[in-house]
Design a protein around this motif. Structure first.
Motif, short mmCIF file in Angstrom:
data_model
loop_
_atom_site.label_atom_id
_atom_site.label_comp_id
_atom_site.label_asym_id
_atom_site.label_seq_id
_atom_site.Cartn_x
_atom_site.Cartn_y
_atom_site.Cartn_z
N THR A 155 9.88 45.57 -24.43
CA THR A 155 8.62 45.79 -24.83
C THR A 155 7.78 46.59 -23.64
OG1 THR A 155 8.86 43.34 -25.01
CG2 THR A 155 6.64 44.14 -24.72
N ILE A 156 8.16 46.78 -22.39
CA ILE A 156 7.38 47.34 -21.64
C ILE A 156 7.62 48.83 -21.90
CG2 ILE A 156 7.52 48.47 -19.25
CD1 ILE A 156 6.04 46.00 -19.03
N PHE A 157 8.63 49.26 -22.30
CA PHE A 157 9.11 50.69 -22.96
C PHE A 157 8.07 51.14 -24.24
CE2 PHE A 157 11.97 53.47 -25.74
CZ PHE A 157 11.47 54.41 -25.09
N HIS A 158 8.15 50.16 -25.06
CA HIS A 158 7.18 50.47 -26.14
C HIS A 158 5.90 50.50 -25.81
CE1 HIS A 158 7.67 49.84 -30.89
NE2 HIS A 158 6.41 50.11 -30.61
N LEU A 159 5.22 49.72 -24.95
CA LEU A 159 3.90 49.81 -24.42
C LEU A 159 3.73 51.06 -23.85
CD1 LEU A 159 1.11 48.20 -24.21
CD2 LEU A 159 2.21 47.55 -21.87
N SER A 160 4.59 51.49 -22.75
CA SER A 160 4.40 52.88 -22.32
C SER A 160 4.37 53.96 -23.02
CB SER A 160 5.62 53.17 -21.49
OG SER A 160 5.97 52.09 -20.59
N LEU A 161 5.31 53.83 -24.15
CA LEU A 161 5.20 55.01 -25.17
C LEU A 161 3.67 55.05 -26.16
CD1 LEU A 161 8.30 54.94 -27.23
CD2 LEU A 161 7.29 56.84 -25.93
N ILE A 162 3.50 53.78 -26.41
CA ILE A 162 2.24 53.81 -27.21
C ILE A 162 0.81 54.30 -26.27
CG2 ILE A 162 0.27 51.99 -27.91
CD1 ILE A 162 2.68 50.45 -28.81
N LEU A 163 0.83 53.85 -25.14
CA LEU A 163 -0.03 54.28 -24.18
C LEU A 163 -0.07 55.97 -24.00
CD1 LEU A 163 -0.65 51.44 -21.63
CD2 LEU A 163 -1.76 51.63 -23.96
N SER A 164 1.10 56.51 -24.02
CA SER A 164 1.21 57.87 -23.50
C SER A 164 0.91 58.75 -24.72
CB SER A 164 2.73 57.95 -23.42
OG SER A 164 3.57 58.33 -24.54
N THR A 165 0.43 58.15 -26.03
CA THR A 165 0.02 58.84 -27.05
C THR A 165 -1.50 58.98 -27.14
OG1 THR A 165 -0.05 57.25 -28.84
CG2 THR A 165 1.91 58.56 -28.43
N ASN A 166 -2.10 58.32 -26.33
CA ASN A 166 -3.63 58.48 -26.05
C ASN A 166 -4.26 57.71 -27.61
OD1 ASN A 166 -5.41 58.77 -24.35
ND2 ASN A 166 -5.18 60.90 -24.27
N PRO A 167 -4.07 56.48 -27.96
CA PRO A 167 -4.24 55.96 -29.03
C PRO A 167 -5.89 55.73 -29.21
CG PRO A 167 -3.26 54.28 -28.15
CD PRO A 167 -3.05 55.71 -27.31
N LYS A 168 -6.76 55.72 -30.19
CA LYS A 168 -8.03 55.43 -30.24
C LYS A 168 -7.91 53.90 -30.43
CE LYS A 168 -11.49 57.53 -32.48
NZ LYS A 168 -12.14 58.19 -31.56
N LEU A 169 -6.91 53.27 -30.92
CA LEU A 169 -6.96 51.97 -31.39
C LEU A 169 -5.58 51.49 -30.94
CD1 LEU A 169 -7.87 49.22 -32.91
CD2 LEU A 169 -6.97 50.09 -35.01
N ILE A 170 -5.59 50.40 -29.93
CA ILE A 170 -4.48 49.77 -29.48
C ILE A 170 -4.11 48.38 -30.23
CG2 ILE A 170 -3.39 48.93 -27.35
CD1 ILE A 170 -4.82 51.31 -25.76
N VAL A 208 2.23 64.76 -29.80
CA VAL A 208 1.71 64.73 -28.51
C VAL A 208 2.67 65.39 -27.60
CG1 VAL A 208 0.18 62.77 -28.67
CG2 VAL A 208 2.38 62.48 -27.94
N LYS A 209 2.30 65.76 -26.39
CA LYS A 209 3.22 66.29 -25.62
C LYS A 209 3.99 65.41 -24.56
CE LYS A 209 0.83 70.58 -24.30
NZ LYS A 209 -0.43 71.08 -23.68
N PRO A 210 5.05 65.41 -24.28
CA PRO A 210 5.75 64.56 -23.70
C PRO A 210 4.88 64.33 -22.09
CG PRO A 210 7.28 66.17 -24.21
CD PRO A 210 5.95 66.74 -24.58
N SER A 211 5.10 63.06 -21.59
CA SER A 211 4.45 62.88 -20.44
C SER A 211 5.27 61.67 -19.74
CB SER A 211 2.78 62.04 -20.70
OG SER A 211 3.08 61.15 -21.52
N PRO A 212 5.11 61.88 -18.24
CA PRO A 212 5.67 60.65 -17.49
C PRO A 212 5.28 59.12 -18.06
CG PRO A 212 4.13 61.95 -16.24
CD PRO A 212 4.08 62.26 -17.62
N LEU A 213 6.30 58.27 -18.11
CA LEU A 213 6.11 57.04 -18.26
C LEU A 213 6.25 56.25 -17.13
CD1 LEU A 213 8.10 56.85 -21.76
CD2 LEU A 213 5.63 57.14 -21.58
N PRO A 214 5.13 55.88 -16.55
CA PRO A 214 5.33 55.45 -15.04
C PRO A 214 5.69 53.90 -15.15
CG PRO A 214 2.88 55.60 -15.75
CD PRO A 214 3.72 56.27 -16.68
N LEU A 215 5.58 53.23 -16.24
CA LEU A 215 6.06 51.99 -16.06
C LEU A 215 7.51 51.73 -15.95
CD1 LEU A 215 3.34 50.18 -18.52
CD2 LEU A 215 3.87 49.75 -16.23
N LEU A 216 7.89 52.72 -16.56
CA LEU A 216 9.74 52.67 -16.64
C LEU A 216 10.26 52.34 -15.52
CD1 LEU A 216 10.71 55.22 -19.38
CD2 LEU A 216 9.59 53.10 -19.65
#
Lengths: 129, 266
Positions: free
Chosen positions: B128-143, B100-108
């Motif tokens: 945990t917050i960093f990891h969550l931001s990363l996960i959400l930035s890849t646009n998953p179908k399943l979280i 995926v393309k890099p995107s801003p991680l607003p939570l950081l």
């Protein structure tokens, strides 16, 4: 500001619907007022976005909101509908009052008496002003 | 739809759970809960496709997807990997792996995480917050979110949940969470799966539970009532009936009572 009472057994869907309806009837949300977006309200209250969508759609069916595609939900007011709704709300408030009082074992006479004393003492109800 | 059919999973010879069958609908928000040590995290790993069932199958129903992991965002219960890496390097590695393309991680910014910090210098909450931001930035179908959010302070946890809700509104992913604080997520979840060491005790829609689970106060409940749990409260006996007659209950109360009963029966 819409709020959820987390201690209440009343489902959030119902709580929200009632609050928005009350806000519209009381004039807090005037005609044409744009409701918060589903995304925004869901995040603010940590509620499933589907629940908010369901509330908005129901209020649309009930004639309180208009949806414009792509731009959200707006308050819709029709005079006749408004006065009818005010009466429905009063009736609901009365039902709640009666059912809790009956649960406590009060008689209809006691309810009426308490209600009239309260009304007399309520400064907002002073008709001489 | 994600479909688990007769799944047995665990490590080594002793399975943690056997013969689990489960359907999770597209876009559904589900919580798996239950007492400690019954295999909730293990089941989540099976859903994450990083632990294969020793028997049975899991299907994701994503046609054309070679590796389901590309579409899964998984927040495990321990995040001790890559300690010496910098935040930005790990983010780039992650985006590369997920294509995926890099995107801003607003939570950081909100969590005061510096782009150049090393992972080992972050607090558990920040990690945990960093990891969550990363996960959400890849646009998953399943979280998939394990119990980890407990380690995040209330402010950041609230922020994390808000971000999750925004993602739910934006992309409608399927979300499976394990054992979060009931009061914090009770209005988010659409279905509850209650797991005990003997398998799935309860698998119901939240709506159904709120409508039909009742608190019955009685010395002995009527024979017709389906009693799920019983507790003593101020000398009187309270029963959780489903379905049945009684007082309306909040989801957190239903689940807390159910949890209590699994300890009594041990």
């Amino acid at each position: 500001m819409l709020k959820i009472n987390t201690g209440s057994a009343v489902p959030v869907y119902e709580q929200l619907k009632r609050q928005i309806r009350l806000g519209i009837v009381s004039g807090e949300y005037p005609e044409g007022h744009r409701m918060p977006s589903i995304r925004q309200l869901a995040a603010q209250l940590t509620i499933n976005p589907n629940t908010i969508a369901k509330v908005y759609r129901q209020l649309e069916t009930d004639g309180f909101l208009n949806s414009r595609s792509g731009s959200g939900f707006f308050v819709k007011l029709e005079k006749e509908h408004l006065s009818k709704t005010r009466k429905v709300l009063l009736s609901e408030i009365a039902d709640e009052f009666i059912s809790s009082a009956v649960q406590l074992g009060f008689t209809p006479e006691e309810l009426i008496k308490t209600l009239s004393i309260k009304l007399e003492r309520n400064p907002k109800n002073d008709k001489t002003k | 739809m994600i479909k688990l059919s007769n799944v047995t999973c665990g490590y080594g010879k002793n399975p943690v759970q056997s013969d689990i069958s489960l359907d999770i609908n597209e876009g559904e928000v589900v919580m798996i809960t239950g007492p400690n040590g019954v295999g909730k995290s293990t089941l989540l790993k099976v859903l994450a496709n990083i632990l294969y069932p020793t028997a049975g199958t899991i299907e994701y129903g994503w046609p054309g997807t070679k590796d389901p992991r590309q579409l899964i965002g998984y927040l495990p219960d321990s995040l001790s990997i890559y300690k010496s890496m910098k935040v930005k390097d790990l983010a780039e590695l992650h985006w590369g792996a997920f294509k995926v393309k890099p995107s801003p991680l607003p939570l950081l910014k909100e969590a005061s995480i510096d782009w150049n910090s090393r992972i080992k210098d972050l607090s558990l909450g920040q990690k945990t917050i960093f990891h969550l931001s990363l996960i959400l930035s890849t646009n998953p179908k399943l979280i998939l979110i394990d119990e980890i959010l407990h380690s995040v302070d209330p402010h950041l946890r609230n922020l994390a949940l808000q971000t999750l809700v925004e993602t739910m509104a934006d992309t409608k992913p399927t979300v499976v969470m394990v054992n979060l604080n009931y009061n914090e997520v009770e209005h988010l979840i659409e279905r509850v799966i209650f797991l005990t060491k003997d398998g799935i005790l309860l698998n119901e829609k939240t709506e159904y539970l709120l409508e039909n689970a009742k608190l019955l106060i009685a010395e002995t409940p009527p024979g017709s009532a389906n009693v799920l749990a019983t507790r003593k409260n101020n000398g009187r006996k309270e029963h959780l009936v489903l379905p049945g007659e009684g007082e309306q209950m909040k989801l957190s109360d239903i689940l807390t009572m159910l949890m209590g009963s699994t300890y009594q029966s041990q």
